[in-house]
Motif scaffolding. Structure first.
Motif, mmCIF file in Angstrom:
data_model
loop_
_atom_site.group_PDB
_atom_site.id
_atom_site.type_symbol
_atom_site.label_atom_id
_atom_site.label_comp_id
_atom_site.label_asym_id
_atom_site.label_seq_id
_atom_site.Cartn_x
_atom_site.Cartn_y
_atom_site.Cartn_z
ATOM 1 N N ALA A 1 47.693 -32.277 23.148
ATOM 2 C CA ALA A 1 48.681 -31.427 23.466
ATOM 3 C C ALA A 1 49.583 -30.972 22.430
ATOM 4 O O ALA A 1 49.518 -31.431 21.208
ATOM 5 N N ASP A 2 50.204 -29.797 22.736
ATOM 6 C CA ASP A 2 51.206 -29.150 22.042
ATOM 7 C C ASP A 2 52.316 -29.889 21.530
ATOM 8 O O ASP A 2 53.126 -30.009 20.649
ATOM 9 N N LYS A 3 52.951 -30.584 22.787
ATOM 10 C CA LYS A 3 54.096 -31.437 22.963
ATOM 11 C C LYS A 3 53.893 -32.282 24.206
ATOM 12 O O LYS A 3 53.440 -31.927 25.182
ATOM 13 N N VAL A 4 54.572 -33.588 24.035
ATOM 14 C CA VAL A 4 54.637 -34.529 24.843
ATOM 15 C C VAL A 4 55.904 -35.371 24.967
ATOM 16 O O VAL A 4 56.227 -35.530 23.697
ATOM 17 N N ARG A 5 56.393 -35.643 25.965
ATOM 18 C CA ARG A 5 57.480 -36.470 26.254
ATOM 19 C C ARG A 5 57.444 -37.335 27.066
ATOM 20 O O ARG A 5 56.711 -37.205 28.153
ATOM 21 N N PRO A 6 58.378 -38.585 27.069
ATOM 22 C CA PRO A 6 58.256 -39.408 28.365
ATOM 23 C C PRO A 6 58.995 -39.013 29.350
ATOM 24 O O PRO A 6 59.935 -38.481 29.451
ATOM 25 N N ASP A 7 58.534 -39.378 30.575
ATOM 26 C CA ASP A 7 59.137 -39.062 31.846
ATOM 27 C C ASP A 7 60.133 -40.242 32.145
ATOM 28 O O ASP A 7 59.819 -41.114 32.082
ATOM 29 N N ARG A 8 61.457 -39.812 32.230
ATOM 30 C CA ARG A 8 62.609 -40.623 32.390
ATOM 31 C C ARG A 8 62.570 -41.303 33.752
ATOM 32 O O ARG A 8 63.331 -42.438 34.159
ATOM 33 N N THR A 9 62.005 -41.033 34.841
ATOM 34 C CA THR A 9 61.844 -41.365 36.216
ATOM 35 C C THR A 9 60.724 -42.513 36.216
ATOM 36 O O THR A 9 61.165 -43.179 37.225
ATOM 37 N N LYS A 10 59.853 -42.437 35.487
ATOM 38 C CA LYS A 10 58.485 -43.506 35.703
ATOM 39 C C LYS A 10 58.283 -44.005 34.337
ATOM 40 O O LYS A 10 57.782 -43.123 33.426
ATOM 41 N N GLU A 11 58.113 -45.463 34.288
ATOM 42 C CA GLU A 11 57.579 -45.841 33.053
ATOM 43 C C GLU A 11 56.112 -45.639 32.496
ATOM 44 O O GLU A 11 55.338 -45.538 33.825
ATOM 45 N N GLY A 12 55.878 -45.475 31.546
ATOM 46 C CA GLY A 12 54.508 -45.341 30.986
ATOM 47 C C GLY A 12 53.899 -43.833 31.459
ATOM 48 O O GLY A 12 52.800 -43.527 31.241
ATOM 49 N N LEU A 13 54.508 -42.910 32.114
ATOM 50 C CA LEU A 13 54.376 -41.630 32.054
ATOM 51 C C LEU A 13 54.733 -40.686 31.365
ATOM 52 O O LEU A 13 55.946 -40.416 30.872
ATOM 53 N N LEU A 14 53.729 -39.844 30.761
ATOM 54 C CA LEU A 14 54.157 -38.921 29.608
ATOM 55 C C LEU A 14 53.775 -37.514 30.330
ATOM 56 O O LEU A 14 52.878 -37.168 30.957
ATOM 57 N N LEU A 15 54.757 -36.528 29.915
ATOM 58 C CA LEU A 15 54.659 -35.174 30.191
ATOM 59 C C LEU A 15 54.156 -34.233 29.028
ATOM 60 O O LEU A 15 54.818 -34.323 27.981
ATOM 61 N N ALA A 16 53.070 -33.546 29.499
ATOM 62 C CA ALA A 16 52.539 -32.847 28.147
ATOM 63 C C ALA A 16 52.662 -31.276 28.498
ATOM 64 O O ALA A 16 52.415 -30.717 29.698
ATOM 65 N N GLU A 17 52.433 -30.306 27.438
ATOM 66 C CA GLU A 17 52.218 -29.069 27.333
ATOM 67 C C GLU A 17 50.978 -28.599 26.862
ATOM 68 O O GLU A 17 50.887 -29.171 25.511
ATOM 69 N N GLU A 18 50.380 -27.678 27.188
ATOM 70 C CA GLU A 18 49.338 -27.087 26.518
ATOM 71 C C GLU A 18 48.197 -28.182 26.184
ATOM 72 O O GLU A 18 47.886 -28.444 25.157
ATOM 73 N N VAL A 19 47.599 -28.711 27.233
ATOM 74 C CA VAL A 19 46.919 -29.728 27.308
ATOM 75 C C VAL A 19 45.514 -29.435 26.844
ATOM 76 O O VAL A 19 44.876 -28.583 27.337
ATOM 77 N N ARG A 20 44.592 -30.167 26.220
ATOM 78 C CA ARG A 20 43.196 -30.291 25.643
ATOM 79 C C ARG A 20 42.648 -31.445 25.639
ATOM 80 O O ARG A 20 42.911 -32.430 25.043
ATOM 81 N N ALA A 21 41.508 -31.635 26.755
ATOM 82 C CA ALA A 21 40.864 -32.929 26.986
ATOM 83 C C ALA A 21 39.383 -32.717 26.627
ATOM 84 O O ALA A 21 38.941 -31.666 26.891
ATOM 85 N N GLU A 22 38.905 -33.831 25.932
ATOM 86 C CA GLU A 22 37.650 -33.809 25.874
ATOM 87 C C GLU A 22 36.691 -34.941 26.217
ATOM 88 O O GLU A 22 37.104 -35.993 25.743
ATOM 89 N N LEU A 23 35.712 -34.639 26.801
ATOM 90 C CA LEU A 23 34.917 -36.031 27.506
ATOM 91 C C LEU A 23 33.503 -35.909 26.886
ATOM 92 O O LEU A 23 32.843 -34.931 27.158
#
Length: 204
Positions: free
Chosen positions: A78-100
């Motif tokens: 991702a271009d940028k990732v930050r943690p979600d303050r409301t839920k533990e272990g949850l990351l919020l990302a922008e411009e995501v690219r996933a490969e399987l």
């Protein structure tokens, strides 16, 4: 001593006094007409950027990689990732690219504007202009897709449209899953599939 030499000496002596005074006058006018610079002034955008980073606790250009239980390789960027303050272990990302990378050799690439990755549940939600392409010839677009990384599974909660080897298609849902017995991945379209068959071009 000749008169000419005396005059020359006098002129040289006066020039030694006049020229430095003229130079000093020119230098003073430069400072008089120059714009005053406030050395204590802080660059606004620099302060905003530092404040925003401290507030968001974000990371730029991160990447994650792992292997599913079936042996499929999964990577997430991702271009940028930050943690979600409301839920533990949850990351919020922008411009995501996933490969399987599937066991059979096929590769599935997924991109989206935003994403949420749950590090505890090994899952991700990709949202906004989701684009799915495969090396087997599928090019699919949808609004949202849910992915499970520990056991390979990706599913859209809503309709999809795009193209594939058979032709153009529309469907209410799309599911990518792998069989536990042989690890073969399957791409399934359900809930009202509309397929327009395009015959392959015949070679001359």
């Amino acid at each position: 001593m000749r008169a000419g030499d005396n005059i020359h000496s006098v002129v040289v002596a006066w020039m030694k006094i006049i020229l430095p005074l003229v130079a000093l006058g020119l230098l003073s006018t430069v400072f008089l007409f120059s714009r005053k610079v406030d050395l204590d002034q802080v660059i606004p955008f620099s302060q905003i950027d530092l404040t925003q980073r401290a507030h968001d606790q974000g990371v730029t250009n991160p990447s994650f990689a792992g292997v599913a239980t079936g042996g499929e390789q999964v990577s997430f960027k991702a271009d940028k990732v930050r943690p979600d303050r409301t839920k533990e272990g949850l990351l919020l990302a922008e411009e995501v690219r996933a490969e399987l990378r599937l066991n059979g050799g096929a590769v599935v690439n997924i991109t989206s504007d935003f994403g949420e990755s749950d590090q505890i549940e090994y899952s991700a939600l990709l949202d906004g202009n989701v684009h799915v392409t495969t090396t087997t010839g599928y090019d699919i677009r949808t609004d949202r897709i849910n992915a499970q990384f520990d056991t390979l599974r990706a599913e859209t909660p809503g309709p999809v449209n795009g193209t594939g080897p058979p032709g153009t298609l529309e469907a209410g849902r799309m599911l990518l899953t792998s069989e536990e017995e042989d690890g073969t991945a399957h791409l399934l379209f359900t809930d009202g599939v509309k397929l327009v068959y395009i015959p392959p071009k015949q070679k001359d």
